[in-house]
Design a protein around this motif. Structure first.
Motif, PDB file in Angstrom:
ATOM      1  N   SER A 149      86.229  39.214 -40.081  1.00 23.82           N
ATOM      2  CA  SER A 149      85.883  40.387 -40.874  1.00 23.82           C
ATOM      3  C   SER A 149      86.824  41.547 -40.575  1.00 23.82           C
ATOM      4  N   SER A 177      80.100  46.508 -47.483  1.00 25.29           N
ATOM      5  CA  SER A 177      79.819  45.264 -46.752  1.00 25.29           C
ATOM      6  C   SER A 177      80.922  44.237 -46.933  1.00 25.29           C
ATOM      7  N   SER A 178      81.739  44.411 -47.975  1.00 25.55           N
ATOM      8  CA  SER A 178      82.855  43.484 -48.193  1.00 25.55           C
ATOM      9  C   SER A 178      83.909  44.157 -49.057  1.00 25.55           C
ATOM     10  N   ILE A 207      84.686  40.122 -45.653  1.00 25.26           N
ATOM     11  CA  ILE A 207      83.496  40.843 -45.211  1.00 25.26           C
ATOM     12  C   ILE A 207      83.881  41.904 -44.190  1.00 25.26           C
ATOM     13  N   ASP A 238      82.504  44.571 -40.815  1.00 27.98           N
ATOM     14  CA  ASP A 238      81.608  44.673 -39.668  1.00 27.98           C
ATOM     15  C   ASP A 238      81.799  46.049 -39.053  1.00 27.98           C
TER      16      ASP A 238
END
Length: 420
Positions: free
Chosen positions: A45, A67-68, A77, A79
């Protein structure tokens, strides 16, 4: 183009977009394993390393990190992690209770012919006791030069736009081996003079303040080169690395090859990594201790300091970890190699890490080589003299404020070249 390369391009575009409001809480961005409920997953991510992590209901819509992301038809994605992910406290590969014990003793002693991975220091008072990275070829003049960090050989030299004087720049001499006590040094310990360096803050010259302290924006690599006093201190074996079994030469890896270390579809995914330096010695297969293992696990920015009183974002860094400590203070400048496509190749220079030594940070050899105009040494001894000095430099033209990384001498541009 693979997902790793696209992710790194996405990080670069995010950091350059000053209109993004949810960027403000981010300390730095990397590409690495996503963590869910404190457990690291196999999913990669874009990681936003933040100063503090708040529940979504306490954030305004414009403060919420997506979120992405989608780029070039790839979905990546995201984080959010606080500061650093330090999941364990690794042990050292070798016994460090005494530096007189092997294999570390070899890294610390006087090494002639000169070889990468050996202890080294600059002549600047209070200079860093650290490591000579490797011997390489300067493409601009065919010379064989010694390569290490800026903060090892050039005294954490800043970009000219951050300096009122050049008092901390040069002249500096490189010394091998490194002695904390200067009284032990002899004339035979001096191996050369700093020739070129990449100044801290070479990418973005915009000053800003964080927590009341002046900071820099972006730096491409922590690197510098030294012209040798003579070729009498090297031979063809000097292209090798202390404690590393495979024979040289070691080609420089490309960015695509380095990126493949985090690509699960590549044969190079999680490939073994080796590093050799003054404090922890040779670490990683196939060094002296075969049970020690390191690999790359994250790419991206590294927020590191202090460099002459400043900190900086180092771009496109490589993060290492394994079942042992990847490096400690004194290992700065260490050469780092990875087993790529069946060949051991140089991927960078070790230059930083957190206080708990749970991982290490490496600047990419592609950036080092590009900025300093280097290529790997094929072990063939050159026929030209090793002495390279710029003398009688009186009038310097450092260009405009946004292009101050060179000076003009006799109508020719010299990039990142220090005073002698």
């Amino acid at each position: 183009m693979n997902p790793v390369t696209i992710a790194l391009e996405l990080i670069d575009s995010i950091m350059k977009d000053t209109t993004i409001t949810w960027r403000d809480n981010s300390m730095y961005l990397t590409y690495g394993p996503k963590v869910i409920n404190g457990v690291e997953t196999d999913d990669y991510s874009i990681i936003f390393h933040v100063k503090d992590k708040k529940p979504l209901d306490e954030l305004l819509p414009e403060q919420i990190i997506p979120s992405s992301f989608t780029m070039d038809d790839f979905d990546i994605i995201s984080d959010v992690q606080i500061g650093e992910l330090c999941s364990f406290y690794p042990a050292d590969c070798h016994d460090r209770t005494t530096f007189n014990a092997e294999p570390i003793a070899t890294n610390r002693r006087r090494t002639r012919p000169l070889k990468g991975g050996s202890s080294s220091i600059n002549s600047y008072e209070g200079g860093y006791v650290a490591t000579l990275g490797l011997l390489a070829r300067d493409k601009s003049d065919g010379q064989i030069v010694a390569v290490s960090n800026n903060h090892v050989f050039a005294g954490s030299t800043l970009h000219p736009s951050y300096q009122s004087t050049f008092s901390n720049v040069l002249p500096l001499c490189a010394i091998q081996p490194a002695y904390e006590n200067t009284s032990y040094r002899t004339n035979n310990d001096y191996i050369g003079t700093v020739k070129k360096f990449v100044p801290v803050g070479d990418v973005d010259y915009t000053k800003y303040t964080l927590n009341g302290y002046p900071h820099l924006q972006y730096t491409s690599s922590d690197s510098a080169v030294v012209s040798l006093t003579s070729y009498g201190i090297i031979d063809s074996s000097s292209a090798g690395i202390v404690g590393f079994d495979p024979a040289p030469p070691y080609p420089f890896a490309t960015d695509a090859e380095i990126d493949s270390l985090l690509d699960p579809s590549s044969v190079n995914y999680a490939a073994p990594v080796f590093r050799s330096g003054r404090t922890c010695g040779p670490v990683g297969y196939p060094g002296n201790t075969y049970s020690c293992s390191l690999s790359a696990y994250q790419f991206g920015q590294a927020y590191v300091g202090l460099y002459s009183g400043h900190t900086s974002y180092f771009l496109n860094s490589i993060y290492l970890r394994g079942n042992v400590t990847s490096g400690r203070g004194g290992d700065s400048g260490s050469p780092v190699l990875a087993y790529i496509n069946g060949t051991w190749k140089v991927i960078g220079l070790f230059f930083a890490g957190p206080s708990d030594v749970s991982y290490g940070i490496v600047c990419r050899i592609t950036s080092v080589a590009s900025k300093l105009n280097l290529t790997h040494w094929d072990t063939k001894m050159p026929t030209v003299s090793a002495v390279y000095r710029l003398q009688n430099i009186n009038a310097l033209d450092y260009g405009s404020a946004n292009d101050a990384s060179y000076f003009t001498l006799s109508g020719r541009k010299y990039f990142f070249v220090a005073r002698y």
